[in-house]
Design an enzyme around this catalytic site. Structure first.
Site, PDB file in Angstrom:
ATOM      1  N   THR A  35       0.820  -1.213   0.000  1.00 26.85           N
ATOM      2  CA  THR A  35       0.000   0.000   0.000  1.00 26.85           C
ATOM      3  C   THR A  35       0.853   1.262   0.000  1.00 26.85           C
ATOM      4  O   THR A  35       0.321   2.365   0.051  1.00 26.85           O
ATOM      5  CB  THR A  35      -0.952   0.035   1.215  1.00 26.85           C
ATOM      6  N   GLY A  36       2.161   1.103  -0.072  1.00 26.28           N
ATOM      7  CA  GLY A  36       3.055   2.244  -0.158  1.00 26.28           C
ATOM      8  C   GLY A  36       3.059   2.836  -1.555  1.00 26.28           C
ATOM      9  O   GLY A  36       2.444   2.315  -2.491  1.00 26.28           O
ATOM     10  N   ILE A  37       3.804   3.898  -1.721  1.00 29.64           N
ATOM     11  CA  ILE A  37       3.733   4.670  -2.959  1.00 29.64           C
ATOM     12  C   ILE A  37       4.309   3.918  -4.151  1.00 29.64           C
ATOM     13  O   ILE A  37       3.828   4.040  -5.272  1.00 29.64           O
ATOM     14  CB  ILE A  37       4.407   6.046  -2.746  1.00 29.64           C
ATOM     15  N   ARG A  63       0.605  -3.714   6.659  1.00 28.29           N
ATOM     16  CA  ARG A  63       0.196  -3.861   8.062  1.00 28.29           C
ATOM     17  C   ARG A  63      -1.306  -3.670   8.239  1.00 28.29           C
ATOM     18  O   ARG A  63      -1.949  -4.380   9.010  1.00 28.29           O
ATOM     19  CB  ARG A  63       0.966  -2.844   8.911  1.00 28.29           C
ATOM     20  N   ARG A  64      -1.879  -2.717   7.523  1.00 31.10           N
ATOM     21  CA  ARG A  64      -3.288  -2.380   7.716  1.00 31.10           C
ATOM     22  C   ARG A  64      -4.198  -3.226   6.820  1.00 31.10           C
ATOM     23  O   ARG A  64      -3.741  -3.836   5.859  1.00 31.10           O
ATOM     24  CB  ARG A  64      -3.491  -0.888   7.420  1.00 31.10           C
ATOM     25  N   GLN A 143      14.357  -1.426  -1.906  1.00 28.53           N
ATOM     26  CA  GLN A 143      14.223   0.000  -2.192  1.00 28.53           C
ATOM     27  C   GLN A 143      14.683   0.815  -0.998  1.00 28.53           C
ATOM     28  O   GLN A 143      14.174   0.653   0.108  1.00 28.53           O
ATOM     29  CB  GLN A 143      12.775   0.349  -2.521  1.00 28.53           C
ATOM     30  N   LYS A 147      18.630   9.427   0.593  1.00 31.58           N
ATOM     31  CA  LYS A 147      19.273   9.701   1.880  1.00 31.58           C
ATOM     32  C   LYS A 147      20.527   8.837   2.061  1.00 31.58           C
ATOM     33  O   LYS A 147      21.312   9.091   2.962  1.00 31.58           O
ATOM     34  CB  LYS A 147      18.300   9.471   3.042  1.00 31.58           C
ATOM     35  N   TYR A 178      19.375   2.869   5.870  1.00 28.01           N
ATOM     36  CA  TYR A 178      19.619   2.278   4.553  1.00 28.01           C
ATOM     37  C   TYR A 178      20.875   1.404   4.573  1.00 28.01           C
ATOM     38  O   TYR A 178      20.909   0.345   3.931  1.00 28.01           O
ATOM     39  CB  TYR A 178      19.784   3.367   3.496  1.00 28.01           C
ATOM     40  N   SER A 212       1.042   6.497   2.320  1.00 27.41           N
ATOM     41  CA  SER A 212       2.483   6.739   2.334  1.00 27.41           C
ATOM     42  C   SER A 212       2.849   7.857   3.299  1.00 27.41           C
ATOM     43  O   SER A 212       2.156   8.868   3.394  1.00 27.41           O
ATOM     44  CB  SER A 212       2.972   7.107   0.931  1.00 27.41           C
ATOM     45  N   MET A 214       5.528   9.584   2.893  1.00 31.30           N
ATOM     46  CA  MET A 214       6.324  10.541   2.129  1.00 31.30           C
ATOM     47  C   MET A 214       5.668  10.764   0.766  1.00 31.30           C
ATOM     48  O   MET A 214       6.284  10.570  -0.273  1.00 31.30           O
ATOM     49  CB  MET A 214       7.762  10.031   1.990  1.00 31.30           C
TER      50      MET A 214
END
Length: 388
Positions: A35-37, A63-64, A143, A147, A178, A212, A214
């Site tokens: 469900t992330g970007i 998670r959700r 991914q 940063k 990372y 997301s 971000m």
């Protein structure tokens, strides 16, 4: 040359024939952070009939509970807390047919030391459950992000590398989750012969995911919608360097395509790659685009009058609730769809540009027109009734 190397905006919006007969899948993906970007883009692209080595059977982990805006993707959705090793072992170890892992999730903690501990544990939990139990596991995509070259948010003022940022630059002398994730990945892949890896380092991501942490495009859409509702000028909440300087971004579909390329192309194995659109832009130009898309008056950078979205939006919760009600939007809370802290970081600093030369040298020629990308993701935020 397939469409994902041709830079086609919106190419992933094709639909799969729901009456298509069941098939035996040679490629089986596990998307961690579905469900992330970027996970959302992977879930849309992998099942397509013209995806390399596809169509893929896809498991998606988050998670959700599964959100409504993710329901159209033909994937098996698994609700799992990857911080919980018991939950991970119970739900992921039975997925013995997985051939490729796309790891695109993270969690935010108050310090980078805690980020290293939590995010390292999450990745290790997943790999511990999958590597011993998946006899046909071939490749792991991890991914991370830019940063890697700039340092953690709490170390934002440390001495950095001089751009353009290239993949062979040494690590900074500071904690960075990372680096923790990479070290875990490198150690774990040694446990299975012929298992390969790739690391993908996008910049600021343009994409769609109300979940997301971000999500710059979604956040700016919410800000613009509030300005429209109140009849306010769309003030620029950033610094002069961001307004006048060159920036770049990474389209979420492009990142997904980049990861699929690395997963199936032998020449991309066991390498770290930057992934950005391949062009540059200035926020003073994109700010006009945003204003036009929402029919609001476009503000300018105001010398000596810098503002932050966290300050402008701190009391706007009731306003957002009213906008949602009056426009019949998907039910959301302002704190869920407005990543003000992240937007303030992006717009409050000059952009440190990377280079895509290594990807091109290894055979990936994908790109995006960033202006068209920006508009297409704004359209998607509207289409899913996140904003009016």
């Amino acid at each position: 040359m397939s469409w994902w190397w041709a830079g086609a905006i919106g190419a992933a919006k094709k639909r799969i024939d729901e009456d298509e007969a069941p098939r035996n899948y040679e490629s089986v993906a596990l998307i961690v952070g579905v469900t992330g970007i970027v996970g959302n883009s992977l879930a849309e692209i992998l099942p397509l009939s013209d995806t390399p080595c596809g169509p893929w059977k896809v498991y998606g982990v988050a998670r959700r509970p599964r959100p409504s805006w993710n329901e159209d993707h033909p994937i098996t959705y698994i609700s799992c807390d990857v911080l919980d090793s018991v939950d991970v072992e119970a739900k992921l170890s039975p997925l013995t047919d997985v051939t490729h892992i796309f790891y695109a999730t993270w969690t935010k903690r108050s310090t980078e030391k805690e980020n290293c501990e939590a995010n390292g544990k999450m990745l290790k939990n997943v790999l511990n459950a999958m590597i011993p139990n998946c006899p046909n596991l071939k490749h792991i995509c991890l991914q991370t992000g830019r940063k890697h070259y700039l340092g953690a948010f709490e170390d934002w003022k440390i001495k950095r590398h001089d751009p353009p940022l290239t993949e062979d630059l040494p690590r900074l002398d500071s904690q960075n989750f990372y680096y923790t994730q990479e070290d875990i990945l490198f150690e774990e892949v040694q446990k299975k012969e012929s298992l390969t890896w790739s690391v993908h380092r996008p910049g600021t991501i343009f994409g769609f995911s109300p979940y997301s942490m971000m999500n710059l495009v979604g956040t700016l859409c919410v800000y613009a919608a509030i300005c429209k509702h109140e009849g306010a000028v769309l003030r620029f909440p950033g610094c002069k360097g961001a307004w006048d300087g060159y920036s770049d971004c990474s389209d979420a579909d492009l990142i997904a395509e980049h990861q699929i390329w690395a997963a199936v192309d032998p020449y991309a194995k066991n390498e770290a790659f930057n992934v950005s659109n391949g062009d540059v832009f200035k926020w003073k130009h994109f700010w006009k685009v945003l204003a036009e898309q929402f029919g609001v008056e476009c503000g300018e950078y105001e010398e000596g009058k810098e503002v932050k979205l966290q300050d402008l939006m701190k009391d706007k919760g009731p306003v957002w609730d009213k906008i949602v009600r009056e426009n019949g939007l998907s039910t959301t809370k302002l704190e869920d769809v407005g990543n003000w802290w992240f937007s303030d970081i992006v717009l409050g600093n000059e952009c440190w540009l990377d280079t895509m030369n290594k990807s091109k040298e290894h055979g990936f020629l994908g790109f995006r027109n960033s202006k068209n990308s920006f508009i297409s993701w704004i359209d998607k935020v509207k289409a899913f009734k996140i904003v009016p």
